[in-house]
Design a protein around this motif. Structure first.
Motif, PDB file in Angstrom:
ATOM      1  N   LYS A  74      -5.430 -47.069 -21.268  1.00 52.43           N
ATOM      2  CA  LYS A  74      -4.961 -46.279 -20.186  1.00 52.43           C
ATOM      3  C   LYS A  74      -6.120 -46.351 -18.995  1.00 52.43           C
ATOM      4  O   LYS A  74      -6.215 -46.109 -17.994  1.00 52.43           O
ATOM      5  CB  LYS A  74      -4.394 -44.955 -20.327  1.00 52.43           C
ATOM      6  CG  LYS A  74      -3.213 -45.158 -20.859  1.00 52.43           C
ATOM      7  CD  LYS A  74      -2.341 -43.663 -21.127  1.00 52.43           C
ATOM      8  CE  LYS A  74      -0.990 -43.495 -21.676  1.00 52.43           C
ATOM      9  NZ  LYS A  74      -0.414 -42.560 -21.739  1.00 52.43           N
ATOM     10  N   ARG A  75      -7.327 -46.734 -19.707  1.00 52.97           N
ATOM     11  CA  ARG A  75      -8.572 -46.736 -18.860  1.00 52.97           C
ATOM     12  C   ARG A  75      -8.758 -47.920 -18.312  1.00 52.97           C
ATOM     13  O   ARG A  75      -8.256 -49.155 -18.776  1.00 52.97           O
ATOM     14  CB  ARG A  75      -9.669 -46.588 -19.524  1.00 52.97           C
ATOM     15  CG  ARG A  75     -10.024 -45.022 -20.380  1.00 52.97           C
ATOM     16  CD  ARG A  75     -11.105 -44.930 -21.204  1.00 52.97           C
ATOM     17  NE  ARG A  75     -12.163 -45.393 -20.738  1.00 52.97           N
ATOM     18  CZ  ARG A  75     -12.985 -46.065 -21.781  1.00 52.97           C
ATOM     19  NH1 ARG A  75     -12.941 -45.995 -23.010  1.00 52.97           N
ATOM     20  NH2 ARG A  75     -14.165 -46.630 -21.494  1.00 52.97           N
ATOM     21  N   PRO A  76      -9.058 -48.045 -16.953  1.00 53.24           N
ATOM     22  CA  PRO A  76      -9.091 -49.438 -16.142  1.00 53.24           C
ATOM     23  C   PRO A  76      -9.950 -50.633 -16.864  1.00 53.24           C
ATOM     24  O   PRO A  76      -9.535 -51.725 -16.856  1.00 53.24           O
ATOM     25  CB  PRO A  76      -9.625 -48.914 -14.636  1.00 53.24           C
ATOM     26  CG  PRO A  76      -9.316 -47.713 -14.649  1.00 53.24           C
ATOM     27  CD  PRO A  76      -9.178 -46.986 -16.069  1.00 53.24           C
ATOM     28  N   LEU A  77     -11.098 -50.389 -17.229  1.00 54.39           N
ATOM     29  CA  LEU A  77     -12.045 -51.182 -17.754  1.00 54.39           C
ATOM     30  C   LEU A  77     -11.276 -51.775 -18.787  1.00 54.39           C
ATOM     31  O   LEU A  77     -11.261 -53.241 -19.257  1.00 54.39           O
ATOM     32  CB  LEU A  77     -13.427 -50.602 -18.053  1.00 54.39           C
ATOM     33  CG  LEU A  77     -14.158 -51.664 -18.537  1.00 54.39           C
ATOM     34  CD1 LEU A  77     -14.503 -52.882 -17.703  1.00 54.39           C
ATOM     35  CD2 LEU A  77     -15.523 -51.233 -18.797  1.00 54.39           C
ATOM     36  N   MET A  78     -10.870 -51.011 -19.744  1.00 53.82           N
ATOM     37  CA  MET A  78     -10.124 -51.476 -20.903  1.00 53.82           C
ATOM     38  C   MET A  78      -8.958 -52.305 -20.816  1.00 53.82           C
ATOM     39  O   MET A  78      -8.591 -53.222 -21.408  1.00 53.82           O
ATOM     40  CB  MET A  78      -9.590 -50.445 -22.012  1.00 53.82           C
ATOM     41  CG  MET A  78     -10.852 -49.687 -22.697  1.00 53.82           C
ATOM     42  SD  MET A  78     -11.839 -50.770 -23.549  1.00 53.82           S
ATOM     43  CE  MET A  78     -12.856 -49.753 -24.556  1.00 53.82           C
ATOM     44  N   GLN A  79      -8.229 -51.955 -19.717  1.00 54.00           N
ATOM     45  CA  GLN A  79      -7.050 -52.617 -19.366  1.00 54.00           C
ATOM     46  C   GLN A  79      -7.534 -54.135 -18.730  1.00 54.00           C
ATOM     47  O   GLN A  79      -6.712 -55.076 -19.184  1.00 54.00           O
ATOM     48  CB  GLN A  79      -6.013 -51.976 -18.241  1.00 54.00           C
ATOM     49  CG  GLN A  79      -5.400 -50.608 -18.409  1.00 54.00           C
ATOM     50  CD  GLN A  79      -4.497 -50.443 -17.542  1.00 54.00           C
ATOM     51  OE1 GLN A  79      -3.791 -51.151 -16.890  1.00 54.00           O
ATOM     52  NE2 GLN A  79      -4.109 -49.119 -17.649  1.00 54.00           N
ATOM     53  N   VAL A  80      -8.431 -54.180 -18.006  1.00 55.90           N
ATOM     54  CA  VAL A  80      -9.145 -55.301 -17.458  1.00 55.90           C
ATOM     55  C   VAL A  80      -9.252 -56.430 -18.920  1.00 55.90           C
ATOM     56  O   VAL A  80      -8.721 -57.478 -19.093  1.00 55.90           O
ATOM     57  CB  VAL A  80      -9.806 -55.216 -16.734  1.00 55.90           C
ATOM     58  CG1 VAL A  80     -10.613 -56.904 -16.398  1.00 55.90           C
ATOM     59  CG2 VAL A  80      -9.435 -54.793 -15.521  1.00 55.90           C
ATOM     60  N   ALA A  81     -10.200 -55.498 -19.910  1.00 56.13           N
ATOM     61  CA  ALA A  81     -10.797 -56.588 -20.756  1.00 56.13           C
ATOM     62  C   ALA A  81      -9.395 -56.824 -21.975  1.00 56.13           C
ATOM     63  O   ALA A  81      -9.414 -58.222 -22.338  1.00 56.13           O
ATOM     64  CB  ALA A  81     -11.387 -55.438 -21.910  1.00 56.13           C
ATOM     65  N   LEU A 108     -18.655 -54.498 -23.885  1.00 54.10           N
ATOM     66  CA  LEU A 108     -19.504 -53.730 -22.934  1.00 54.10           C
ATOM     67  C   LEU A 108     -19.219 -52.113 -22.799  1.00 54.10           C
ATOM     68  O   LEU A 108     -20.021 -51.290 -22.672  1.00 54.10           O
ATOM     69  CB  LEU A 108     -19.464 -54.361 -21.639  1.00 54.10           C
ATOM     70  CG  LEU A 108     -20.320 -53.618 -20.276  1.00 54.10           C
ATOM     71  CD1 LEU A 108     -21.724 -53.490 -20.445  1.00 54.10           C
ATOM     72  CD2 LEU A 108     -19.787 -54.397 -18.913  1.00 54.10           C
ATOM     73  N   ALA A 109     -17.588 -51.951 -22.618  1.00 58.03           N
ATOM     74  CA  ALA A 109     -17.156 -50.655 -22.513  1.00 58.03           C
ATOM     75  C   ALA A 109     -17.436 -49.915 -23.633  1.00 58.03           C
ATOM     76  O   ALA A 109     -17.995 -48.581 -23.368  1.00 58.03           O
ATOM     77  CB  ALA A 109     -15.474 -50.836 -22.285  1.00 58.03           C
ATOM     78  N   THR A 110     -17.544 -50.239 -24.898  1.00 61.23           N
ATOM     79  CA  THR A 110     -17.821 -49.623 -26.162  1.00 61.23           C
ATOM     80  C   THR A 110     -19.429 -49.177 -26.163  1.00 61.23           C
ATOM     81  O   THR A 110     -19.599 -48.041 -26.525  1.00 61.23           O
ATOM     82  CB  THR A 110     -17.563 -50.477 -27.355  1.00 61.23           C
ATOM     83  OG1 THR A 110     -16.027 -51.009 -27.296  1.00 61.23           O
ATOM     84  CG2 THR A 110     -17.698 -49.696 -28.462  1.00 61.23           C
ATOM     85  N   ILE A 111     -20.278 -50.000 -25.721  1.00 65.03           N
ATOM     86  CA  ILE A 111     -21.752 -49.777 -25.535  1.00 65.03           C
ATOM     87  C   ILE A 111     -21.875 -48.600 -24.494  1.00 65.03           C
ATOM     88  O   ILE A 111     -22.537 -47.572 -24.598  1.00 65.03           O
ATOM     89  CB  ILE A 111     -22.612 -50.882 -25.124  1.00 65.03           C
ATOM     90  CG1 ILE A 111     -22.215 -51.984 -26.280  1.00 65.03           C
ATOM     91  CG2 ILE A 111     -23.852 -50.491 -24.717  1.00 65.03           C
ATOM     92  CD1 ILE A 111     -23.087 -53.123 -26.143  1.00 65.03           C
TER      93      ILE A 111
END
Length: 176
Positions: A98-105, A158-161
Motif C-alpha cells: 500500500k506504500r507508493p514506493l513499493m507499488q512502483v517497485a 532501496l526501499a528495504t534499506i
C-alpha cells in the motif's frame, strides 16, 4: 475482487499495465519488423544502429532466463512466473504494497514478469531486442520486461534499506 479492494493498489496496477503494454508493443514491432537472428554487426542480418558503437536493435530469442541460463526450461520458467505473481498477491500486506514506493517497485516487477510470461507461453521463448555495447563489451540483449524486473527489484532493495535506516535512526531496531 471488487473495485474498492483494488483502489489502494491503483499505482501498482497502473505501473504494471504500463510496463506490460510498452513491453508487448515493442516486442510486437520487433517480431514484425526484424527477422529472428538479427544480431551481430557485419552478419547477414545486421542490427539496426540507433547510436553507433553503443545502442542497437536486434531480434534474438531467449529460451532461458537472464543471460540464457536454464535454457530449455521455458514451461518451468513460465510456471515460476505464476508462482512469483501468486506470492506477491498472497504476501501483499507483508510486502507493504500500500506504500507508493513499493507499488512502483512491484508494479514494475509484475509488469515485467507478465510480459516475459506471455512470450514464454505464446512464442516458447522470450523476445530480446535491446543490445548495448560499452567499448568492446557487449551487454546481453534484453527487453522492456527485463528493465521492469531489474528496476523493480532495485527499488525494492532501496526501499528495504531506507526502511532499515529509518528504523535504526528512530531506535526501533536493536542490534544483535
Amino acid at each position: 475482487m471488487n473495485a474498492a479492494r483494488l483502489r489502494p493498489y491503483r499505482l501498482l496496477l497502473v505501473v504494471a499495465l504500463l510496463v506490460l503494454v510498452v513491453d508487448q508493443i515493442t516486442k510486437l514491432i520487433i517480431v514484425e519488423w526484424l527477422p529472428v537472428g538479427t544480431y551481430f554487426v557485419g552478419s547477414s542480418l545486421p542490427p539496426v544502429i540507433v547510436i553507433p558503437d553503443f545502442f542497437y536493435l536486434v531480434h534474438i530469442t531467449n529460451k532461458g532466463a537472464a543471460w540464457g541460463m536454464f535454457e530449455g526450461y521455458t514451461l518451468v520458467l513460465g510456471l515460476l512466473g505464476v508462482v512469483a505473481l501468486y506470492s506477491i498477491f498472497h504476501y501483499r500486506a507483508t510486502l507493504g504494497l500500500k506504500r507508493p514506493l513499493m507499488q512502483v517497485a512491484f508494479g514494475l516487477l509484475i509488469g515485467g514478469i507478465i510480459g516475459n510470461m506471455i512470450d514464454r507461453f505464446a512464442y516458447k521463448h522470450v523476445v530480446d531486442f535491446i543490445d548495448l555495447h560499452f567499448g568492446s563489451y557487449r551487454y546481453p540483449s534484453f527487453n522492456i520486461a527485463d528493465c521492469g524486473i531489474t528496476i523493480g527489484v532495485g527499488l525494492y532493495i532501496l526501499a528495504t534499506i531506507l526502511d532499515a535506516w529509518k528504523a535504526r535512526k528512530n531506535g526501533t531496531v536493536t542490534e544483535g
